[in-house]
Write a protein that holds these residues in place. Sequence first.
Motif, mmCIF file in Angstrom:
data_model
loop_
_atom_site.group_PDB
_atom_site.id
_atom_site.type_symbol
_atom_site.label_atom_id
_atom_site.label_comp_id
_atom_site.label_asym_id
_atom_site.label_seq_id
_atom_site.Cartn_x
_atom_site.Cartn_y
_atom_site.Cartn_z
ATOM 1 N N GLN A 174 -13.662 -44.260 -9.595
ATOM 2 C CA GLN A 174 -13.687 -44.065 -10.900
ATOM 3 C C GLN A 174 -14.854 -43.939 -12.200
ATOM 4 N N ILE A 175 -14.605 -45.310 -11.883
ATOM 5 C CA ILE A 175 -16.173 -44.831 -13.433
ATOM 6 C C ILE A 175 -17.151 -43.331 -13.326
ATOM 7 N N ARG A 176 -17.655 -42.550 -11.708
ATOM 8 C CA ARG A 176 -18.276 -41.956 -11.446
ATOM 9 C C ARG A 176 -17.670 -40.777 -12.171
ATOM 10 N N GLN A 177 -16.581 -40.685 -12.299
ATOM 11 C CA GLN A 177 -16.142 -39.377 -12.406
ATOM 12 C C GLN A 177 -15.811 -39.334 -13.682
ATOM 13 N N GLN B 160 -17.856 -36.684 -18.984
ATOM 14 C CA GLN B 160 -18.079 -36.651 -19.945
ATOM 15 C C GLN B 160 -19.691 -36.148 -20.249
ATOM 16 N N ASN B 161 -19.799 -35.413 -19.341
ATOM 17 C CA ASN B 161 -21.245 -34.195 -18.850
ATOM 18 C C ASN B 161 -21.295 -33.254 -19.218
ATOM 19 N N GLU B 162 -21.635 -32.824 -20.090
ATOM 20 C CA GLU B 162 -21.567 -31.397 -20.983
ATOM 21 C C GLU B 162 -22.214 -30.839 -19.697
ATOM 22 N N TYR B 163 -23.336 -31.244 -18.409
ATOM 23 C CA TYR B 163 -23.782 -30.133 -18.426
ATOM 24 C C TYR B 163 -22.913 -30.268 -16.666
ATOM 25 N N ALA B 164 -22.105 -30.682 -16.120
ATOM 26 C CA ALA B 164 -20.970 -30.851 -15.063
ATOM 27 C C ALA B 164 -19.982 -30.153 -16.004
ATOM 28 N N GLY C 283 -20.759 -26.263 -16.158
ATOM 29 C CA GLY C 283 -21.465 -24.999 -15.212
ATOM 30 C C GLY C 283 -23.069 -24.797 -15.383
ATOM 31 N N VAL C 284 -23.551 -25.095 -16.380
ATOM 32 C CA VAL C 284 -25.206 -25.270 -16.403
ATOM 33 C C VAL C 284 -25.779 -25.688 -15.317
ATOM 34 N N SER C 285 -26.862 -25.658 -15.074
ATOM 35 C CA SER C 285 -27.042 -25.416 -13.974
ATOM 36 C C SER C 285 -28.740 -25.352 -14.200
ATOM 37 N N GLY C 286 -30.299 -25.884 -13.719
ATOM 38 C CA GLY C 286 -31.708 -24.691 -13.905
ATOM 39 C C GLY C 286 -32.225 -25.969 -14.790
ATOM 40 N N SER C 287 -33.332 -25.832 -14.881
ATOM 41 C CA SER C 287 -34.236 -26.525 -15.659
ATOM 42 C C SER C 287 -34.121 -28.053 -17.262
ATOM 43 N N GLY C 288 -33.112 -27.543 -17.398
ATOM 44 C CA GLY C 288 -32.503 -27.722 -18.664
ATOM 45 C C GLY C 288 -31.439 -28.206 -18.836
ATOM 46 N N ALA C 289 -31.027 -28.398 -17.381
ATOM 47 C CA ALA C 289 -29.356 -29.575 -17.170
ATOM 48 C C ALA C 289 -29.747 -30.445 -17.247
ATOM 49 N N ALA C 290 -31.051 -31.686 -16.985
ATOM 50 C CA ALA C 290 -31.181 -32.259 -16.858
ATOM 51 C C ALA C 290 -31.618 -33.355 -17.741
ATOM 52 N N GLY C 291 -31.790 -32.284 -18.714
ATOM 53 C CA GLY C 291 -32.720 -32.980 -20.406
ATOM 54 C C GLY C 291 -33.806 -32.943 -20.405
ATOM 55 N N ASN C 292 -34.233 -32.057 -19.369
ATOM 56 C CA ASN C 292 -35.950 -31.330 -19.306
ATOM 57 C C ASN C 292 -35.518 -30.408 -20.298
ATOM 58 N N ALA C 293 -34.862 -29.812 -20.528
ATOM 59 C CA ALA C 293 -35.219 -28.261 -21.723
ATOM 60 C C ALA C 293 -36.246 -28.198 -21.310
ATOM 61 N N THR C 294 -37.289 -26.575 -21.457
ATOM 62 C CA THR C 294 -38.373 -26.210 -21.630
ATOM 63 C C THR C 294 -37.841 -25.386 -22.911
ATOM 64 N N LEU C 295 -39.224 -24.930 -23.787
ATOM 65 C CA LEU C 295 -39.474 -24.391 -24.786
ATOM 66 C C LEU C 295 -39.676 -22.780 -24.274
ATOM 67 N N PRO C 296 -38.712 -21.847 -25.173
ATOM 68 C CA PRO C 296 -39.826 -20.908 -24.270
ATOM 69 C C PRO C 296 -40.569 -19.972 -25.269
ATOM 70 N N ALA C 297 -41.343 -19.343 -24.434
ATOM 71 C CA ALA C 297 -42.317 -19.041 -24.479
ATOM 72 C C ALA C 297 -42.689 -17.986 -26.338
ATOM 73 N N PRO C 298 -43.599 -18.554 -26.844
ATOM 74 C CA PRO C 298 -44.208 -17.790 -28.558
ATOM 75 C C PRO C 298 -43.847 -15.845 -28.316
ATOM 76 N N ALA C 299 -43.234 -15.756 -28.622
ATOM 77 C CA ALA C 299 -43.350 -14.078 -29.560
ATOM 78 C C ALA C 299 -44.534 -13.210 -29.763
ATOM 79 N N ALA C 300 -45.000 -12.711 -29.022
ATOM 80 C CA ALA C 300 -45.918 -12.114 -29.806
ATOM 81 C C ALA C 300 -46.358 -11.477 -30.623
ATOM 82 N N SER C 301 -47.164 -11.477 -31.454
ATOM 83 C CA SER C 301 -47.036 -11.148 -32.868
ATOM 84 C C SER C 301 -47.577 -10.061 -33.229
ATOM 85 N N GLN C 302 -47.436 -9.613 -34.254
ATOM 86 C CA GLN C 302 -47.444 -7.611 -34.114
ATOM 87 C C GLN C 302 -48.787 -7.805 -35.267
ATOM 88 N N PRO C 303 -49.673 -6.831 -35.059
ATOM 89 C CA PRO C 303 -50.778 -6.065 -35.928
ATOM 90 C C PRO C 303 -49.808 -5.863 -36.955
#
Length: 103
Positions: free
Chosen positions: A68-71, A76-80, A83-103
């Motif tokens: 019952q405690i596990r359920q 209360q787990n937003e990821y569960a 249905g989000v999964s992947g590298s950010g699902a466990a709280g280890n989110a990575t930032l996206p690569a910065p966009a290339a600057s235009q001259p």
Amino acid sequence: MSAHRHPAARRALGAVLLAGLGLLLGGCGERAQELQVKGPDASPWSGKPGGFGASGWQGGDQSAWQEQIRQRGQRQNEYARTGVSGSGAAGNATLPAPAASQP
């Protein structure tokens, strides 16, 4: 209009000052704050199900209590829940690569 000419105003002022003094001195008396221990705690699963107990839980059943405690934690787990999964699902989110600057 001075307090000397109006005895009622003088009495009211005295009552206000006396009440203020009582409030100031009331904060000086502190009672002892000691923990009252009545005995050793029982295990959490040894209680009996009441109006707030989850359905399917039986008092004294450790495995049912842990399930019952596990359920509850999974609900209360937003990821569960979303249905989000992947590298950010466990709280280890990575930032996206910065966009290339235009001259």
